[in-house]
Design a protein around this motif. Structure first.
Motif, short mmCIF file in Angstrom:
data_model
loop_
_atom_site.label_atom_id
_atom_site.label_comp_id
_atom_site.label_asym_id
_atom_site.label_seq_id
_atom_site.Cartn_x
_atom_site.Cartn_y
_atom_site.Cartn_z
N ALA A 178 0.83 -1.21 0.00
CA ALA A 178 0.00 0.00 0.00
C ALA A 178 0.86 1.26 0.00
N GLU A 179 1.97 1.20 0.69
CA GLU A 179 2.89 2.36 0.73
C GLU A 179 3.54 2.57 -0.63
N TRP A 180 4.00 1.50 -1.23
CA TRP A 180 4.63 1.57 -2.55
C TRP A 180 3.66 2.12 -3.59
N THR A 181 2.43 1.63 -3.55
CA THR A 181 1.42 2.08 -4.51
C THR A 181 1.17 3.58 -4.38
N PHE A 182 1.07 4.08 -3.15
CA PHE A 182 0.78 5.50 -2.94
C PHE A 182 1.94 6.39 -3.39
N TRP A 183 3.15 6.11 -2.94
CA TRP A 183 4.26 7.03 -3.16
C TRP A 183 4.83 6.97 -4.57
N THR A 184 4.52 5.91 -5.33
CA THR A 184 5.00 5.83 -6.71
C THR A 184 3.93 6.24 -7.71
N ASP A 185 2.79 6.69 -7.22
CA ASP A 185 1.68 7.09 -8.08
C ASP A 185 1.88 8.55 -8.53
N ASP A 186 2.05 8.76 -9.83
CA ASP A 186 2.26 10.12 -10.35
C ASP A 186 1.07 11.03 -10.06
N GLY A 187 -0.13 10.45 -10.09
CA GLY A 187 -1.32 11.25 -9.80
C GLY A 187 -1.34 11.73 -8.37
N GLU A 188 -0.98 10.85 -7.43
CA GLU A 188 -0.90 11.26 -6.02
C GLU A 188 0.14 12.36 -5.83
N MET A 189 1.24 12.24 -6.53
CA MET A 189 2.29 13.26 -6.40
C MET A 189 1.80 14.60 -6.96
N SER A 190 1.09 14.57 -8.05
CA SER A 190 0.61 15.82 -8.66
C SER A 190 -0.42 16.52 -7.77
N ARG A 191 -1.15 15.74 -6.98
CA ARG A 191 -2.18 16.32 -6.11
C ARG A 191 -1.65 16.72 -4.73
N ALA A 192 -0.44 16.31 -4.42
CA ALA A 192 0.11 16.57 -3.08
C ALA A 192 0.41 18.05 -2.90
N PRO A 193 0.13 18.60 -1.73
CA PRO A 193 0.41 20.02 -1.49
C PRO A 193 1.90 20.29 -1.52
N GLN A 194 2.24 21.54 -1.83
CA GLN A 194 3.63 21.95 -1.80
C GLN A 194 4.16 21.88 -0.37
N GLY A 195 5.47 21.84 -0.26
CA GLY A 195 6.07 21.75 1.07
C GLY A 195 6.48 20.33 1.39
N ARG A 196 6.17 19.91 2.62
CA ARG A 196 6.68 18.63 3.12
C ARG A 196 6.23 17.44 2.26
N MET A 197 4.96 17.42 1.84
CA MET A 197 4.48 16.27 1.09
C MET A 197 5.19 16.14 -0.26
N GLN A 198 5.37 17.25 -0.97
CA GLN A 198 6.11 17.19 -2.23
C GLN A 198 7.55 16.75 -2.00
N GLU A 199 8.14 17.22 -0.91
CA GLU A 199 9.52 16.81 -0.59
C GLU A 199 9.60 15.31 -0.33
N LEU A 200 8.58 14.76 0.34
CA LEU A 200 8.56 13.31 0.59
C LEU A 200 8.46 12.53 -0.72
N PHE A 201 7.60 12.96 -1.61
CA PHE A 201 7.48 12.28 -2.91
C PHE A 201 8.82 12.31 -3.64
N ARG A 202 9.46 13.49 -3.68
CA ARG A 202 10.73 13.60 -4.39
C ARG A 202 11.82 12.74 -3.73
N ASN A 203 11.85 12.74 -2.41
CA ASN A 203 12.87 11.96 -1.73
C ASN A 203 12.68 10.46 -1.97
N ASN A 204 11.44 10.00 -1.94
CA ASN A 204 11.20 8.57 -2.18
C ASN A 204 11.61 8.17 -3.58
N ARG A 205 11.38 9.02 -4.54
CA ARG A 205 11.81 8.70 -5.90
C ARG A 205 13.33 8.71 -6.01
N ARG A 206 13.96 9.64 -5.31
CA ARG A 206 15.43 9.67 -5.29
C ARG A 206 15.99 8.36 -4.73
N VAL A 207 15.46 7.92 -3.61
CA VAL A 207 15.98 6.71 -2.96
C VAL A 207 15.72 5.47 -3.81
#
Length: 331
Positions: A178-207
């Motif tokens: 469930a975690e993998w599905t959420f954080w790798t979903d481009d749609g979820e990332m596009s809807r995430a608010p700026q700030g901490r949530m966007q940083e989390l999406f970017r960091n997970n993709r980096r790792v």
């Protein structure tokens, strides 16, 4: 008879001790040596049935208490709770404690800390996991499996070395489906608010991009390794996972981030941490899990508990109180 004074008695005692204790004077002279200025390596082992568990600290982050560290309580009340626990009311210190489970057949790491690159950034306060792992005599190359509970940086960043190479080159990386599905979903990332949530999406993709996204998703209510059952504890993140480790009749509940620091969020389960993605669901999960642990008198291993993070829980008013498990000098 000469009159005995306190000074004469003490002087005689020192003289006698010196006569029968070779090197006493030399020992006293060495007492002025400069302090080391370094903490000892941080690891602690305990037995769970036939399993050996090593709690390995990644260090801690200490910072000024933010206004919104607890979303639904004023900063002054949070500071009072810290002071009541003999802590500085103006700052917060958050420990990080991954664990290593040795089943006798497999070596399994659960969560990985803030990452080796953070050691330099934090001036050694955090990012200590690999150093302490080596100090504990555990070879990263011998790790068979790394199990990730959720995708926050203090749990996944340690999957990489400081130069972005796999930190556990021979290990299978297991992640909650469930975690993998959420954080790798481009749609979820596009809807995430700026700030901490966007940083989390970017960091997970980096790792995970650095790992070539070579991971194995796992499902809840199934064993991720022998004797390690994955349990859904959502709220902190959509796929947040805890574990029940069992060996023989012994069990420990590895809570991951069901709470952050216990003096705030175990004592006050209705307080909503700024890190919780869905604070209301996180509270419901916290109360349900902690009621179960206290009823069953199960040990708890807390990622953000004071090192080594092993404790018992008991009810205390509307909340819970953690009672650190006694230190054991032998296994």
């Amino acid at each position: 008879m000469a009159e005995l004074t306190r000074r004469s008695v003490l002087s005689a005692a020192v003289t006698i001790a010196g006569a029968f204790t070779p090197g006493l004077a030399a020992t006293a002279a060495r007492a002025g040596a400069a302090p080391s200025g370094k903490q000892a390596p941080g690891f602690y082992r305990y037995k769970l049935g036939d399993y050996e568990i090593t709690a390995v600290t990644d260090g801690a982050s200490t910072f000024s208490l933010p206004e919104n560290f607890v979303l639904n309580v004023k900063k002054e009340e949070v500071g009072s709770a810290l002071a009541a626990a003999y802590l500085d009311k103006e700052q917060i210190s958050v420990p990080y404690t991954p664990i290593v489970v040795n089943t006798g057949a497999k070596l399994i790491v659960i969560d990985t800390g803030t990452g080796e690159a953070n050691f330099e950034r934090s001036k050694g306060a955090a990012g200590q996991f690999q150093r302490n792992l080596a100090a504990a005599g555990l070879d990263r190359g011998a790790v068979d499996t790394v199990v990730i509970s959720h995708f926050h940086g203090d749990h996944v960043n340690g999957l990489l070395t400081a130069d972005n190479k796999p930190a556990f080159p021979n290990a299978e990386i297991l992640v909650p489906r469930a975690e993998w599905t959420f954080w790798t979903d481009d749609g979820e990332m596009s809807r995430a608010p700026q700030g901490r949530m966007q940083e989390l999406f970017r960091n997970n993709r980096r790792v995970f991009d650095a790992l070539g996204r070579k991971v194995t998703p796992y499902d809840w209510d199934k064993e991720v390794a022998p004797g390690i059952m994955a349990v859904a504890t959502v709220g902190h993140t959509p796929g947040h996972t805890s574990y029940v480790i069992s060996s023989g009749s012994s069990r420990v509940y590895v809570q991951s981030d069901v709470t952050n620091v216990p003096v705030l969020f175990a004592r006050h389960p209705g307080w909503h941490a700024a890190f919780d993605q869905d604070p209301k669901t996180a509270e419901e999960t916290r109360r349900k899990v902690y009621d179960m642990i206290t009823a069953e008198k199960m040990l708890i291993q807390g990622f953000h508990y004071p090192f080594p993070g092993l404790a018992h829980l008991e009810k205390a008013g509307d909340g819970y109180r953690e009672v650190p498990a006694p230190w054991n000098p032998v296994l």
